[in-house]
Design an enzyme around this catalytic site. Structure first.
Site, short mmCIF file in Angstrom:
data_model
loop_
_atom_site.label_atom_id
_atom_site.label_comp_id
_atom_site.label_asym_id
_atom_site.label_seq_id
_atom_site.Cartn_x
_atom_site.Cartn_y
_atom_site.Cartn_z
CB CYS A 1 -0.85 -0.04 1.27
SG CYS A 1 -1.99 1.29 1.40
N PRO B 1 -6.23 5.61 0.54
CG PRO B 1 -8.53 5.59 0.75
CD PRO B 1 -7.39 4.85 0.14
CB VAL B 2 -3.07 4.85 4.48
CG1 VAL B 2 -2.44 4.83 5.87
CG2 VAL B 2 -3.46 3.44 4.09
#
Length: 419
Positions: free
Chosen positions: A115, A121-122
């Site tokens: 990721c 959208p972290v």
């Protein structure tokens, strides 16, 4: 890897009991970290992601048991790091971060597998926690959050609507000093369910289900008993199964008011639908569905998680239907697989143009993600001949015993153990 072998065509009819919603159960399990007393969570689905979450909570020092309900006692939590080996299979583990930093002043979560910050959208979770006063560092593949004393309430305007980040900010804000307002908050039923769970534990939250949520921080959260809401996407999937097979179905333990956009489109397709407090029935009276036009968008609009199922509906419907996906990129991977079964479709940027055909033919197809794989299994139920669906571990992440439930409706489906 396991496969499904499906023999068709069959008309699906009968009753199905809907499981609890995965997308509410997961944030609620992690939110239990905020509670200083034991909690009991009912109607939790038996799924891979739920098992992983329970394992993760145990590793953090919580006592976790399952006997019908899930019982969590987080009073003795003494580890504040969610390690890579558990996080890599499941993005939801980011939800441990907000509760850990809010209650204990520190928390670390390994970055979800493969990721990159920004691409997923972290970053919205991180900026939200920073606005509440947390210090965030990214080190050695971990997101590390800390705060001196308590988090502080803040007025947060979200750059874009994100279910995940709304959950993180709302959970963290329950124990912050002062009032937090989240503007442009996600409005999904699963957000409302998570908020209602927190309120059961003593949180002060208002506005859940609107785009402005207000949280008045409290000093501690206690225990309680809470029942997870029914899974609206599982409900919608079974309603589509009956619609495309020209059958009839009764979904029990459902929550009709979470499915307004889906039920409206099924009525447009010619389905006869009735609803009660906790049930939905659909009857096609033996008729083929009519094509419908669908555009996905955040709740309360048409859910992206029902897009693949409606693409399939259009591909066997009378006429031509357009499906436009505005929420996720690359969410048409089921279309080439359905084309192998004789479906006629063209993809033009974020729209699929579906030309309905009378029948599909069985083929060997491959599941690419959770909802796409469900649509391939449903296609197998109505196709002439045998369909083999490969890589069904995707389905097991989000549907509890889908083959047993389909079999009870008359489907000829079996799980074949892979090498």
């Amino acid at each position: 890897m396991d496969k499904f072998r499906v023999q068709g065509p069959t008309t699906l009819q009968g009753e199905v009991t809907i499981s609890g919603a995965k997308n509410a159960a997961l944030p609620i399990l992690f939110a239990a970290l905020l509670a200083e007393e034991p909690v009991e969570i009912q109607n939790v689905p038996k799924l891979k992601d739920v098992d992983t979450s329970m394992k993760l909570l145990s590793q953090l020092g919580a006592k976790v048991e399952r006997n019908g309900s899930v019982h969590i006692d987080a009073s003795q939590v003494n580890v504040f790091c969610a390690p890579y080996d558990l996080v890599k299979t499941m993005r939801a583990s980011i939800w441990a971060l907000g509760p850990l930093v809010a209650r204990f002043g520190q928390g670390q979560v390994s970055l979800p597998g493969g990721c990159t910050i920004g691409a997923r959208p972290v970053d919205l979770h991180i900026t939200g926690l920073e606005q509440l006063g947390a210090t965030i560092k990214l080190e050695e593949g971990y997101v590390k959050a800390s705060v001196e004393g308590r988090l502080k309430g803040a007025h947060i305007v979200m750059d874009k609507v994100s279910v995940g980040a709304t959950v993180t900010i709302m959970c963290a804000a329950t124990l912050a000093e002062g009032t937090t307002i989240i503007e442009n908050a996600a409005r999904e039923p699963e957000i409302v369910d998570t908020a209602n769970f927190l309120v059961t534990l003593g949180a002060k939250i208002a506005g859940q289900g609107t785009d402005r949520i207000t949280i008045e921080g409290v000093e501690r959260l206690g225990g309680g008993v809470y029942r997870v809401l029914p899974d609206r996407i599982e409900t919608g999937t079974f309603l589509v199964a009956a619609a495309i097979s020209r059958g009839k179905i009764l979904c029990r333990n459902a929550q009709p008011d979470t499915l307004d956009a889906v039920l409206a489109k099924l009525r447009d397709a010619g389905a006869d639908i009735e609803v009660g407090e906790d049930w939905i029935s659909l009857d096609m009276h033996g008729k083929r569905p009519k094509a419908v036009n669908v555009r996905t968008a955040p709740h309360p609009a048409f859910p992206t998680d029902m897009q693949a199922q409606f693409t399939l509906l259009n591909l066997v419907a009378e006429g031509t239907g357009f499906i436009t996906e505005t929420v996720f990129e690359n969410r048409f991977m089921h279309v080439p697989e359905l084309s192998r079964m004789g479906a006629r479709a063209e993809i033009e940027s974020n729209t699929v143009i579906c030309h309905g055909v009378e029948t599909l033919s069985g083929a060997q197809v491959m599941a690419t993600d959770l909802r796409a794989s469900a649509s391939l299994v449903l296609a197998g139920c109505i196709a002439e001949g045998t369909t083999i669906v490969d890589r069904i571990y995707h389905i097991d992440r989000g549907y509890e015993r889908i083959e047993d439930k389909l079999r009870a409706l008359g489907a000829n489906i079996e799980r074949v153990k892979g090498e």
